[in-house]
Design an enzyme around this catalytic site. Sequence first.
Site, PDB file in Angstrom:
ATOM      1  N   ARG A   9     -14.074   6.979 -11.366  1.00 36.89           N
ATOM      2  CA  ARG A   9     -15.127   7.061 -10.343  1.00 36.89           C
ATOM      3  C   ARG A   9     -16.476   7.427 -10.956  1.00 36.89           C
ATOM      4  O   ARG A   9     -17.519   6.966 -10.484  1.00 36.89           O
ATOM      5  CB  ARG A   9     -14.747   8.084  -9.271  1.00 36.89           C
ATOM      6  CG  ARG A   9     -13.760   7.510  -8.280  1.00 36.89           C
ATOM      7  CD  ARG A   9     -13.461   8.474  -7.149  1.00 36.89           C
ATOM      8  NE  ARG A   9     -12.918   7.755  -6.017  1.00 36.89           N
ATOM      9  CZ  ARG A   9     -12.212   8.316  -5.044  1.00 36.89           C
ATOM     10  NH1 ARG A   9     -11.981   9.619  -5.064  1.00 36.89           N
ATOM     11  NH2 ARG A   9     -11.774   7.593  -4.040  1.00 36.89           N
ATOM     12  N   LYS A  37       5.218   1.315   6.167  1.00 34.08           N
ATOM     13  CA  LYS A  37       5.411   1.414   7.613  1.00 34.08           C
ATOM     14  C   LYS A  37       4.459   0.554   8.434  1.00 34.08           C
ATOM     15  O   LYS A  37       3.280   0.432   8.110  1.00 34.08           O
ATOM     16  CB  LYS A  37       5.214   2.871   8.050  1.00 34.08           C
ATOM     17  CG  LYS A  37       6.299   3.784   7.532  1.00 34.08           C
ATOM     18  CD  LYS A  37       6.003   5.204   7.952  1.00 34.08           C
ATOM     19  CE  LYS A  37       7.208   6.096   7.696  1.00 34.08           C
ATOM     20  NZ  LYS A  37       6.913   7.483   8.097  1.00 34.08           N
ATOM     21  N   GLY A  82      -4.497   2.654  -1.956  1.00 38.57           N
ATOM     22  CA  GLY A  82      -4.074   3.519  -3.066  1.00 38.57           C
ATOM     23  C   GLY A  82      -2.917   2.940  -3.862  1.00 38.57           C
ATOM     24  O   GLY A  82      -3.008   2.751  -5.086  1.00 38.57           O
ATOM     25  N   GLY A 114      -9.308   5.044   2.011  1.00 37.48           N
ATOM     26  CA  GLY A 114      -9.424   5.105   3.470  1.00 37.48           C
ATOM     27  C   GLY A 114     -10.531   4.221   4.029  1.00 37.48           C
ATOM     28  O   GLY A 114     -10.364   3.598   5.076  1.00 37.48           O
TER      29      GLY A 114
HETATM   30  P1  ADP Z   1      -1.281   1.422   0.182  1.00 40.95           P
HETATM   31  O1  ADP Z   1      -1.396   2.828  -0.363  1.00 40.95           O
HETATM   32  O2  ADP Z   1      -1.694   0.413  -0.844  1.00 40.95           O
HETATM   33  O3  ADP Z   1      -2.007   1.241   1.486  1.00 40.95           O
HETATM   34  P2  ADP Z   1       1.284   1.974   1.392  1.00 40.95           P
HETATM   35  O4  ADP Z   1       1.076   3.437   1.151  1.00 40.95           O
HETATM   36  O5  ADP Z   1       1.246   1.494   2.779  1.00 40.95           O
HETATM   37  O6  ADP Z   1       0.275   1.124   0.471  1.00 40.95           O
HETATM   38  O7  ADP Z   1       2.719   1.544   0.861  1.00 40.95           O
HETATM   39  C1  ADP Z   1       3.192   1.780  -0.430  1.00 40.95           C
HETATM   40  C2  ADP Z   1       4.591   2.319  -0.410  1.00 40.95           C
HETATM   41  O8  ADP Z   1       5.490   1.440   0.272  1.00 40.95           O
HETATM   42  C3  ADP Z   1       5.134   2.460  -1.808  1.00 40.95           C
HETATM   43  O9  ADP Z   1       5.411   3.834  -2.044  1.00 40.95           O
HETATM   44  C4  ADP Z   1       6.395   1.617  -1.817  1.00 40.95           C
HETATM   45  O10 ADP Z   1       7.461   2.190  -2.544  1.00 40.95           O
HETATM   46  C5  ADP Z   1       6.742   1.559  -0.363  1.00 40.95           C
HETATM   47  N1  ADP Z   1       7.634   0.428  -0.070  1.00 40.95           N
HETATM   48  C6  ADP Z   1       7.348  -0.872  -0.171  1.00 40.95           C
HETATM   49  N2  ADP Z   1       8.432  -1.623   0.146  1.00 40.95           N
HETATM   50  C7  ADP Z   1       9.430  -0.770   0.447  1.00 40.95           C
HETATM   51  C8  ADP Z   1      10.787  -0.915   0.857  1.00 40.95           C
HETATM   52  N3  ADP Z   1      11.341  -2.129   1.014  1.00 40.95           N
HETATM   53  N4  ADP Z   1      11.507   0.197   1.076  1.00 40.95           N
HETATM   54  C9  ADP Z   1      10.939   1.414   0.917  1.00 40.95           C
HETATM   55  N5  ADP Z   1       9.667   1.628   0.543  1.00 40.95           N
HETATM   56  C10 ADP Z   1       8.907   0.553   0.309  1.00 40.95           C
END
Ligand code: ADP
Length: 398
Positions: free
Chosen positions: A37, A198, A355, A378
């Site tokens: 950063r 999720k 992230g 965010g």
């Molecule tokens: P970002 O931070 O890029 O917005 P998220 O935090 O929404 O992404 O999602 C990332 C997480 O989702 C990771 O920790 C990854 O392990 C988890 N993940 C992805 N696919 C699966 C799955 N099939 N089962 C469990 N966890 C998953």
Amino acid sequence: MADFNTIDDLDLDGKIVLTRVDINVPVENGRVTDATRIEKIVPTVKDIQARGGIPVLLAHFDRPKGQRVDAMSLKQLVPALESALGQPVKFSDEAIGGPAKRAVADLVKGDVLLLENTRFYPGEEANDPTFAASVAALGQIYVNDAFSAAHRAHTSTEGIARLLPSAAGRLMEAELRALDAALGNPDRPVTAIVGGAKVSTKLELLTNLIEKVEHLVIGGGMANTFLVAQGIEVGTSLAERDMADTAREILEKSAGAGCTIHLPVDIVVAREFAANAPSEVLPADQCPADAMILDAGPATVAAISEVFAASRTLIWNGPLGAFEIPPFDAATNAAAQAAAALTRDGKLVSVAGGGDTVAALNKAGVADDFTYISTAGGAFLEWMEGKELPGVVALTKG
Ligand code: ADP
Ligand code: MG
């Protein structure tokens, strides 16, 4: 796209340029462990100086919640700033008032001054006009280079912009141009990939995207929820069964909005969530009752790659599988490489953020091949949700 000034549009010569930067870097035992950063603000600081302006840096660090917390002083970042900028950096223990005014009065062209953590003052997060006036009184121009803080309506991100002639810094400018090219005013067709854990955390994002893109690829844990919504069993997979109705609504709305949703056609399943757990590839509707889906399969990757090849623009948030534990990073890596190759060939504009997404794309080794990877966290997600970011609105002319 939103019409905003850049550093090139304002006369900075001899002016004190209050420059909001994001240098909220990780620090362990007083040492900066990742200076990314800090490195990213260098072009903005140098360009201000090249135009005769004197940058006075405004920034937050951590969450002191309106109080002076010594461990959260920005003073500890001075050495890292000096090495990134290749010059001495002056520091003021106060961001407003007599001491700050005196520190500013001592500056000459070529200097850089860092003011103490704006979040030491309750007026910062409250966006208090009196505090904003005190900060604004220190300079003549405001430059905002902190896109990653632009989802906050704080004094240093929003309030000051209403008091001084304002411009976007280079990083803010690059971010806004990339985001505009991805969703604001993109070459079509546009494909979005949304993965991650999720549906519930990305509901607004999905709802916004189906109105804006031609193709929506759903992956990761959230794809399981969509499979459940279609009556498919997903064994012990991560899935939000209470979100099945919501997933069905998204599927229905997408049809009306002219957006094609792509779900996994094959899956990689394992009995435990662990690195190198024995795994097998199965059709998406064949997950055994005692197994969990941890990645998309090769047929899904092939289908996604075809969608990419037929697209002009890609916007990506969220990994396609549990990318932290091999081999469940395979689909994310392969899809990332397909996007990178198309981007290198000039066939695709590829923009990604989030992230875990940034971590996954770095791990896939494609970070330099994407058109733009946003580290804004965010703010990037809120922008993908279609929200107006106060820090960006405040820079917008007219
Ligand atoms: P970002 O931070 O890029 O917005 P998220 O935090 O929404 O992404 O999602 C990332 C997480 O989702 C990771 O920790 C990854 O392990 C988890 N993940 C992805 N696919 C699966 C799955 N099939 N089962 C469990 N966890 C998953
Ligand atoms: Mg995450």
